[in-house]
Design an enzyme around this catalytic site. Structure first.
Site, PDB file in Angstrom:
ATOM      1  N   ASP A  31     -22.039 -31.775 -14.483  1.00 45.92           N
ATOM      2  CA  ASP A  31     -22.717 -31.719 -13.587  1.00 45.92           C
ATOM      3  C   ASP A  31     -22.704 -30.232 -14.461  1.00 45.92           C
ATOM      4  OD1 ASP A  31     -19.854 -31.724 -12.477  1.00 45.92           O
ATOM      5  OD2 ASP A  31     -19.267 -30.493 -12.121  1.00 45.92           O
ATOM      6  N   GLU A  33     -15.825 -30.329  -3.864  1.00 41.76           N
ATOM      7  CA  GLU A  33     -15.862 -29.586  -5.522  1.00 41.76           C
ATOM      8  C   GLU A  33     -17.693 -29.326  -5.291  1.00 41.76           C
ATOM      9  OE1 GLU A  33     -13.970 -31.635  -8.582  1.00 41.76           O
ATOM     10  OE2 GLU A  33     -15.471 -33.059  -8.038  1.00 41.76           O
TER      11      GLU A  33
HETATM   12  C1  FRU Z   1     -17.294 -32.247 -10.154  1.00 44.39           C
HETATM   13  C2  FRU Z   1     -16.568 -31.785 -11.142  1.00 44.39           C
HETATM   14  C3  FRU Z   1     -16.192 -30.014 -10.899  1.00 44.39           C
HETATM   15  C4  FRU Z   1     -15.170 -29.259 -11.929  1.00 44.39           C
HETATM   16  C5  FRU Z   1     -15.908 -29.945 -13.513  1.00 44.39           C
HETATM   17  C6  FRU Z   1     -15.140 -30.169 -14.771  1.00 44.39           C
HETATM   18  O1  FRU Z   1     -17.793 -32.769 -10.769  1.00 44.39           O
HETATM   19  O2  FRU Z   1     -14.512 -32.308 -11.572  1.00 44.39           O
HETATM   20  O3  FRU Z   1     -14.976 -29.157  -9.381  1.00 44.39           O
HETATM   21  O4  FRU Z   1     -14.925 -27.472 -12.012  1.00 44.39           O
HETATM   22  O5  FRU Z   1     -16.479 -30.672 -13.296  1.00 44.39           O
HETATM   23  O6  FRU Z   1     -15.723 -30.736 -15.663  1.00 44.39           O
END
Ligand code: FRU
Length: 526
Positions: free
Chosen positions: A56, A238
């Site tokens: 992300d 998320e």
């Molecule tokens: C989304 C996610 C988020 C988390 C991160 C962990 O892709 O699963 O929810 O903070 O990636 O790397």
């Protein structure tokens, strides 16, 4: 998600490449030889990490002439692992300078996704009015608590920087928002709400979002929750966002709530939904029926996207950028030194036809500066298949196609076909029978890295114009297609085993008028 994370960690330890990039200085990083960015599949107009794993985008903010892009990063392997915040800056959102890692995991946990704000009024007391601090709010993910079977392994931490994001100090009394027993409790996106004079945090909590308010970014109070009955619930929510957008052609503003969904509806893997409604400083009210689901992207490779803070002050524009991959196959895509890229940064706008609202996305205007050769497509009559191979660049497959297709009466089918000597091919276009746009990557690669990769994706057309504007951005390992000025967007990764050397445009049933231009682009790493 839990099982997925455990698997990912195992996978990371078992087969990650062990190149350690943690302690490189900014100078060392930017002195890497240019051929470092010439690897097979290395994106040439998209941001990707020098090496290691990326997911992300985090903490995106414009501040003092620089756009900051932080990102979920595991520097020691090309698969997911203990999360850090990688960091890059740009003055134009297109050319990026890599900076050293901004946040490292510590005894409280891995550094998961989050956001950065400018504390201009020094509400935290961590800076001064003359020298305000940048404040990062992020999720700590505590493996030890998770492994011991505790539910409260995610909580929100704070860090601040008084040197334009170059170095960060973690707040001594972290966490600032503890967890009261919710297993999925993460990805804070924070903004200043001027009407109610407080900071608002939107947080993803299992399959809904929760809003918290604060006067100082440190003490947070629960305000409301949204989503229990709204939108898509097959999967974990998320990386949420909550932003005001002006309705095009009016002076009215609406609030957009964005939430990504992981491992949701079987055929979409990772995808992002949004809601259009109102926000009164406490709660978000959905303006549409609760069963309606609006998708940000019809392609499979745009996930966890959120908007940059502070760009409105600069040019009254809202810029959205996502991670150009999908948890279905993100850890097995065929790159060697690094994994994943970000989508192009996109300006988003809110449109309405008085019945419904939708978000329009287009690459930021700065991208046009990469155009080097212009090949005009003079008004032509397209009937059957026409060879467009001459528009491909022989040196690099970096293309920006910007054309209009028109016809009197209802729009008819057409499609582009990209192919190579190995008979790998990618088709995309419009299907008059279903009135849908499509991208078909069923035969786009001979590589078998994942059973879900080879797939066809479709989305209904919104516009009913008899003129279609189509913009296509082709990079080494991705294509982004913006149909009808960005009303319908597809973001897709591509891994042909040889570059596409043939391109054709076909109108199978009737005559279409076509005009516009094809541009070759310069690599951002040259
Ligand atoms: C989304 C996610 C988020 C988390 C991160 C962990 O892709 O699963 O929810 O903070 O990636 O790397």
């Amino acid at each position: 998600m839990l099982r997925k994370l455990t698997f990912l960690i195992f996978f990371a330890l078992a087969c990650g490449s062990q190149e350690n990039t943690q302690f490189k200085s900014a100078d060392e990083i930017n002195q890497l030889p240019l051929d470092h960015y010439q690897e097979t599949y290395r994106p040439q107009v998209h941001f990707s990490p020098i090496s290691g794993w990326m997911n992300d985008p985090n903490g995106m903010i414009y501040y003092e002439g620089e756009y900051h892009l932080f990102y979920q990063h595991y520097p020691d392997s090309t698969v997911w692992g203990p999360m850090h915040w990688g960091h890059a800056i740009s003055t134009d959102l297109i050319h990026w300078e890599h900076l050293p890692i901004a946040l490292f995991p510590d005894s409280l946990g891995y550094i998961f996704s989050g956001s950065v704000v400018l504390d201009k009024a020094n509400t935290t007391g961590l800076g001064t009015l003359e020298k305000p601090v940048l404040v990062a709010l992020f999720t700590y993910h505590n493996r030890a608590i998770e492994e011991a079977g505790g539910k409260d392994y995610q909580y929100q931490g704070l860090a601040y920087s008084s040197d334009k994001g170059r170095t960060w100090t973690k707040y001594l009394n972290n966490p600032v928002l503890p967890n009261l027993g919710q297993p999925d409790f993460r990805d804070p996106k924070v903004f200043w709400h001027k009407e109610s004079r407080k900071w608002i945090m939107i947080l993803a909590v299992r399959d809904h979002v929760e809003l918290f308010g604060s006067g100082n970014l440190i003490d947070w109070k629960f305000l409301s929750r949204f989503g229990d009955q709204d939108g898509e619930h097959r999967g974990v929510w998320e990386c949420p966002d909550l932003i005001p957008l002006k309705v095009e052609g009016t002076n009215e503003y609406k609030w957009i709530l964005i939430a990504s969904i992981n491992q949701g509806p079987a055929n979409r893997g990772s995808c992002t939904q949004y809601f259009v409604g109102d926000f009164d400083g406490i709660k978000f009210i959905n303006g549409a029926s609760s069963s309606e689901v609006k998708w940000m992207d019809a392609g499979w490779d745009n996930y966890a996207g959120v908007t940059y803070a502070n760009t409105q002050q600069l040019a009254d524009r809202t810029i959205y950028q996502g991670w150009m991959s999908n948890w279905e196959y993100a850890i097995v895509t065929p790159t060697i030194k690094w994994r994943s890229a970000m989508t192009l940064p996109r300006e988003i706008n809110l449109l309405t036809d008085s019945v419904r609202f939708w978000i329009r996305q287009n690459p930021v205007i700065e991208l046009n500066n990469l155009r080097k050769d212009t090949l005009k497509v003079n008004s032509l009559k397209l009937s059957g298949e026409q060879d467009w191979s001459k528009y491909l660049s022989i040196t690099e497959p970096l293309l920006d196609i910007d054309i209009v297709l028109r016809k009197s009466g209802q729009m008819s089918s057409w499609y582009f076909l990209l192919s190579n000597e190995k008979n790998e091919e990618l088709a995309f276009g419009f299907d008059e029978a279903t009135e849908e746009y499509f991208v078909n990557r069923e035969k786009a690669t001979l590589l078998n890295f994942s059973t879900s990769y080879q797939s066809k994706h479709t989305a209904p057309r919104i516009s009913s114009n008899n003129e279609m504007r189509v913009r296509v951005l082709l990079d080494q390992s991705s294509i982004e297609i913006f149909y009808d000025e960005g009303d319908v967007v597809f973001t897709e990764q591509l891994f042909p085993t040889q570059p596409f050397t043939r391109m054709s445009l076909t109108s199978p049933n009737t005559v279409l008028e076509v005009e516009g231009a094809v541009y070759h682009l310069t690599s951002i790493w040259h």
